[in-house]
Every structure is written in C-alpha cells, then in structure tokens.
Design an enzyme around this catalytic site. Sequence first.
Site, PDB file in Angstrom:
ATOM      1  N   HIS A  17       0.866  -1.200   0.000  1.00  0.00           N
ATOM      2  CA  HIS A  17       0.000   0.000   0.000  1.00  0.00           C
ATOM      3  C   HIS A  17       0.888   1.231   0.000  1.00  0.00           C
ATOM      4  CE1 HIS A  17      -3.900   2.028   1.670  1.00  0.00           C
ATOM      5  NE2 HIS A  17      -3.161   2.900   0.993  1.00  0.00           N
ATOM      6  N   HIS A  19       1.324   4.869  -2.391  1.00  0.00           N
ATOM      7  CA  HIS A  19       1.010   5.733  -3.533  1.00  0.00           C
ATOM      8  C   HIS A  19       2.314   6.409  -3.946  1.00  0.00           C
ATOM      9  CE1 HIS A  19      -3.357   5.443  -2.566  1.00  0.00           C
ATOM     10  NE2 HIS A  19      -2.884   5.293  -1.334  1.00  0.00           N
ATOM     11  N   HIS A 198      -9.435   0.835  -1.590  1.00  0.00           N
ATOM     12  CA  HIS A 198      -9.434   1.440  -0.265  1.00  0.00           C
ATOM     13  C   HIS A 198     -10.878   1.346   0.258  1.00  0.00           C
ATOM     14  CE1 HIS A 198      -5.647   3.155  -1.468  1.00  0.00           C
ATOM     15  NE2 HIS A 198      -5.565   4.002  -0.472  1.00  0.00           N
ATOM     16  N   GLU A 201     -11.334   3.154   5.621  1.00  0.00           N
ATOM     17  CA  GLU A 201     -10.308   4.067   6.162  1.00  0.00           C
ATOM     18  C   GLU A 201     -11.057   5.139   6.966  1.00  0.00           C
ATOM     19  OE1 GLU A 201      -8.217   6.384   3.189  1.00  0.00           O
ATOM     20  OE2 GLU A 201      -6.647   6.998   4.595  1.00  0.00           O
ATOM     21  N   ASP A 279       1.696   3.958   2.906  1.00  0.00           N
ATOM     22  CA  ASP A 279       0.673   4.808   2.272  1.00  0.00           C
ATOM     23  C   ASP A 279       1.300   5.976   1.507  1.00  0.00           C
ATOM     24  OD1 ASP A 279      -1.918   5.371   1.533  1.00  0.00           O
ATOM     25  OD2 ASP A 279      -2.623   5.959   3.522  1.00  0.00           O
ATOM     26  N   ASP A 280       1.586   7.081   2.209  1.00  0.00           N
ATOM     27  CA  ASP A 280       2.187   8.278   1.600  1.00  0.00           C
ATOM     28  C   ASP A 280       3.328   8.753   2.492  1.00  0.00           C
ATOM     29  OD1 ASP A 280       0.022   8.905  -0.598  1.00  0.00           O
ATOM     30  OD2 ASP A 280      -1.090   8.523   1.240  1.00  0.00           O
TER      31      ASP A 280
END
Length: 338
Positions: A17, A19, A198, A201, A279-280
């Site tokens: 996961h 991005h 997703h 969340e 994630d980020d």
Amino acid sequence: MSDLENFINALPKAELHLHLEGSLEPELMMELATKNSIELPYKTVDEIRTAYDFSNLQDFLDIYYQGMNVLQSEEDFYALTMAYLEKVAQEGVVHVEVFYDPQGHTSRGVSFSEVTNGILRALDDGQERLGVSSELIMSFLRHLSEEEAFATLNEAEPWFDGRIVGVGLDSSELGHPPSKFLRVFNAAREMGLKLVAHAGEEGPAEYVREAIDLLQIDRLDHGNRTIEDAELTKQVANLGIALTVCPLSNLKLCGVSDMKEHPLKEMMAAGLNVTVNSDDPAYFGGYMTANFISVVEALSLSKTEIAKLCHNSIEGSFLTDEEKAPHINRIADILAQH
Ligand code: HPA
Ligand code: ZN
C-alpha cells in the site's frame, strides 16, 4: 541502530500500500518545481513540512494533489519512483506493489504513457540494481465519475500485457462507495486484472462489505473499520485476503488520536491477515520501518507478531508460490534465530 530496528530491517517484507505520488519528498518537490517552472505556495523545504498538518483525509488530499503538479515528464516519474525504491531497499523491503493515480496527471495534460513508462522504467531498473521486485497497480480517483474511470481503463489497455497488473480505488472515501465503480471493476476483472480498493479508512464497515461482496476484491486497502462489524470480520477472515494497514497514515489523518489506540492488534486477534505499509510516506512521516516501529512500540508487539506481519505481506502479495517461498522461509529462519 536499535535491536528492534535491526530485527525489522532484517526481515523480508513486501509493501502493498504505497502511492508513488505520496513518496514525493519536499526536497524533490522543490527541485522539480524549479526545473519545471511550477510555482509552489512554499519557499523552503521546512515550510512544506510545516504545511503537513492534517485533520482528515480530505485535508491531506488537497495538499497531495497540489504537490503532484511538479511532476511533468517521464524523467520526473522515473526520479520519483527510483527515490522510493532506493529508500525501501535499505529497509529489507524485497517486493513492492505500488499504486499511482493516472487521472491526477492526465487531467493536467501529462500523458498516460509518459507517466506510466517513467514509473515502469524505474521499477525495471530497481529490480536489476536493487533486487526489489515489483508490480504496478493503477488507481481510480473515486471522487471522479464512473465514466472517467472507464476512459482511464480503456486508455491503459496496452499496458495490461503484464505491466499494469491491477486496479485500485483511492481518494475521498466518504460519499463515494465502492458500488459506484461496480461496472468498472467487473470490466477490469474480465480483462484479467487484480482488484484492490481502499475501504474502511474513513468510510464505514458497509463500504468494506461492498468492496468484498460487490467488487470482489483480491485485497483490502486499510480496512480498519472492518472490525466494527463482527459478521463482516468473520467473512473477511475466512476469505483470507490481506488488509493493507498504514499506521502512521491513520495517526496523521486522525483515524486514531494516539497510536496506542490503533486497532492493528485487535484486527490480528480477530484472524484478519494484517500487513503494515506506509501509504504516503513523504507526507505521513515515515517509510516501512518507521511504520513498524511506531506500531510495535505503541502496542507492544512481540517478535513473533512482527514476523507474522512480514509473513502476511509476502503471502498477501501477487507473487507466485514459488516466488514467495524463499522470503517465507527466510522470515521463519530469522525468527528462529531470535
Ligand atoms: N486514502 C485515500 N486516497 C489516497 C490516499 C489515502 O490514504 N493516499 C493517496 N490517495
Ligand atoms: Zn492509500
């Protein structure tokens, strides 16, 4: 380096996961802004970092879409992807299945092929130079329409010969349930693609149910709110699909107010195949190892539990059983030595 950090780094892990646009560090953002003559609302790297103070997902997304404006050419996407791979290769990440948001770029006039080919060239070089294997997943922006998702799916078709292996669903969750993309996901499945989304969340457990029952996903991104529904939890556990949990993301976007309240341990205890991901990372304060350390310390996870999370990441990947086996065996060996 602490004992814990050494142990985590030594274990083979897959990141499921991530991005790519969320791995854009402020330094590279400034460099690309200058190179491409893009005006940023910040003067320094410190100013950028100070702006990363979010109350919820939408707060973050507004800054994330603004940040990606600096990415203009195939070379920029190559640099972004290679910088990410170089970071995680040092943390024992052996395999990555990364997302990107083509609609965030084509809407700005950057062509699908420039974006995709820049990323793929870096993934190929990363495999060769760093030994990190990879797959690429294209995400649909769920705040856009079904029609726009279909247009993106059709534009991407030349890359469905094994270069783009799956589709995902990201961006603003509330008000954009998985069912909105049922027909797009059905079409993607018929094209032989893997499906992830997703869900849960910020959105309710009902969105997880839709992703599972309607979209029939192969893997669930986040999924934290699954455990609010006992029956759904049993269903997801029985299916055996992986959940790609992102601890620092959840903290930064205020899904939890303190890491000690993170549901990860409860999710594991309920039989869910939890994995840890970043994630980020450029926006949420850390890559794989930092995510592991934050949750391991807050929830007092044992070495056996840490190894289980790594095991789940390899098992939950789209690698073949033959490709998984050496990583799985190494995890067991390392745990036995500790
Ligand atoms: N959630 C939803 N959409 C996103 C995220 C996220 O954490 N990161 C990038 N796009
Ligand atoms: Zn995400």
